[in-house]
Write an enzyme that holds these catalytic residues in place. Structure first.
Site, short mmCIF file in Angstrom:
data_model
loop_
_atom_site.label_atom_id
_atom_site.label_comp_id
_atom_site.label_asym_id
_atom_site.label_seq_id
_atom_site.Cartn_x
_atom_site.Cartn_y
_atom_site.Cartn_z
N GLU A 72 21.42 14.06 30.00
CA GLU A 72 20.83 14.38 28.69
C GLU A 72 19.33 14.64 28.79
OE1 GLU A 72 24.13 12.00 25.97
OE2 GLU A 72 22.07 11.31 25.96
N TYR A 103 26.71 18.12 22.85
CA TYR A 103 27.81 17.22 22.49
C TYR A 103 29.15 17.68 23.08
CZ TYR A 103 25.11 14.26 19.27
OH TYR A 103 24.23 13.35 18.73
N THR A 120 27.40 2.80 15.60
CA THR A 120 27.52 4.21 15.22
C THR A 120 27.65 4.35 13.70
OG1 THR A 120 28.68 4.58 17.30
CG2 THR A 120 28.84 6.33 15.67
N ARG A 177 20.05 1.26 22.66
CA ARG A 177 21.34 1.14 21.95
C ARG A 177 21.32 -0.07 21.01
NH1 ARG A 177 24.89 5.34 22.11
NH2 ARG A 177 26.49 3.81 21.58
N ARG A 232 19.79 2.10 12.49
CA ARG A 232 20.84 2.69 11.65
C ARG A 232 21.06 1.88 10.37
NH1 ARG A 232 24.64 4.57 16.73
NH2 ARG A 232 24.07 6.78 16.72
N LYS A 279 17.64 12.20 14.43
CA LYS A 279 18.50 13.25 13.86
C LYS A 279 17.90 13.83 12.57
CE LYS A 279 22.79 11.48 15.95
NZ LYS A 279 24.24 11.15 15.70
N HIS A 333 20.29 9.28 18.00
CA HIS A 333 21.19 9.36 19.15
C HIS A 333 20.52 8.60 20.29
CE1 HIS A 333 23.61 10.93 22.46
NE2 HIS A 333 22.47 11.03 23.11
N ASN A 346 23.55 9.50 10.87
CA ASN A 346 23.29 8.13 11.34
C ASN A 346 21.96 7.99 12.10
OD1 ASN A 346 24.11 9.31 13.71
ND2 ASN A 346 25.75 7.87 14.15
N PHE A 363 35.84 15.23 14.73
CA PHE A 363 34.56 15.30 14.03
C PHE A 363 33.55 16.24 14.69
CE2 PHE A 363 34.47 11.55 16.82
CZ PHE A 363 33.34 11.82 17.60
P1 GDP Z 1 26.88 7.05 19.34
O1 GDP Z 1 26.73 6.96 20.83
O2 GDP Z 1 26.74 5.70 18.64
O3 GDP Z 1 25.98 8.09 18.71
O4 GDP Z 1 28.38 7.49 19.04
P2 GDP Z 1 29.39 8.51 19.81
O5 GDP Z 1 28.79 8.98 21.10
O6 GDP Z 1 30.72 7.86 19.82
O7 GDP Z 1 29.47 9.75 18.81
C1 GDP Z 1 28.44 10.72 18.74
C2 GDP Z 1 28.15 11.01 17.28
O8 GDP Z 1 29.30 11.60 16.69
C3 GDP Z 1 27.85 9.78 16.43
O9 GDP Z 1 26.49 9.39 16.46
C4 GDP Z 1 28.26 10.23 15.05
O10 GDP Z 1 27.21 10.98 14.43
C5 GDP Z 1 29.43 11.16 15.33
N1 GDP Z 1 30.69 10.42 15.20
C6 GDP Z 1 31.24 9.53 16.04
N2 GDP Z 1 32.41 9.05 15.60
C7 GDP Z 1 32.62 9.69 14.41
C8 GDP Z 1 33.69 9.65 13.45
O11 GDP Z 1 34.67 8.94 13.59
N3 GDP Z 1 33.55 10.47 12.38
C9 GDP Z 1 32.45 11.29 12.20
N4 GDP Z 1 32.40 12.05 11.12
N5 GDP Z 1 31.44 11.34 13.08
C10 GDP Z 1 31.53 10.57 14.17
#
Ligand code: GDP
Length: 142
Positions: free
Chosen positions: A128, A51, A93, A87, A104, A11, A117, A114, A59
């Site tokens: 994807e 996304y 996350t 992962r 991370r 990212k 992805h 973070n 968010f």
């Molecule tokens: P990942 O698979 O660990 O990347 O997590 P997710 O697929 O659940 O979410 C995608 C991305 O959205 C994450 O990497 C974060 O950058 C963002 N994100 C997820 N949950 C939150 C949240 O509760 N707050 C905010 N601000 N960003 C979030």
């Protein structure tokens, strides 16, 4: 375990920190091979489409704004159990909750910024990878 492919994105925060090489080294030293890669600066449309599953989440706008704030490095990783392995290397996350030694924990600042992805399952990995790479630009071996 089966040989899988997964989509990884470094990212904008991690690209700006100049740690693409350090993150690639984690992939390579853990049995993941980079079989396609490109640097790109995503448009709002591209980031929003990528996304789209999170469209209804509170968010979503912050996530899209962050993902277009600078260039990203996009790659396909291949290896045994590549989806779960990536992962595991990424960590949780929220970097504050990520295991020590994960990408991370070591390179990310916040749940928005973070660092990486990674696809979360076989179906999302296929979708994807196809979103960013036409089949012929993924190295298939000889
Ligand atoms: P990942 O698979 O660990 O990347 O997590 P997710 O697929 O659940 O979410 C995608 C991305 O959205 C994450 O990497 C974060 O950058 C963002 N994100 C997820 N949950 C939150 C949240 O509760 N707050 C905010 N601000 N960003 C979030």
């Amino acid at each position: 375990m089966a040989i899988e492919r997964t989509l990884s994105i470094i990212k904008p925060d991690a690209v700006a920190k100049n740690v693409i090489g350090k993150i690639y080294s984690r992939f390579e030293s853990n049995g993941l091979k980079i079989v396609a890669a490109k640097l790109a600066w995503l448009s709002p449309q591209e980031a929003g489409a990528f996304y789209a599953v999170h469209k209804e989440r509170p968010f979503f706008n912050d996530l899209v704004s962050f993902m277009i704030s600078g260039p990203v490095m996009i790659q396909v990783l291949e290896g045994e159990g590549a989806i779960a392995k990536n992962r595991e290397l990424m960590g949780a996350t929220d970097p504050k909750k990520a295991e020590p030694g994960t990408i991370r924990a070591d390179f990310a600042e916040s749940i928005d910024a973070n660092a990486v992805h990674g696809s979360d399952g076989e179906d999302t990995a296929k979708v994807e990878i196809a979103f960013f790479f036409p089949a012929m630009s993924v190295y298939a071996g000889r």
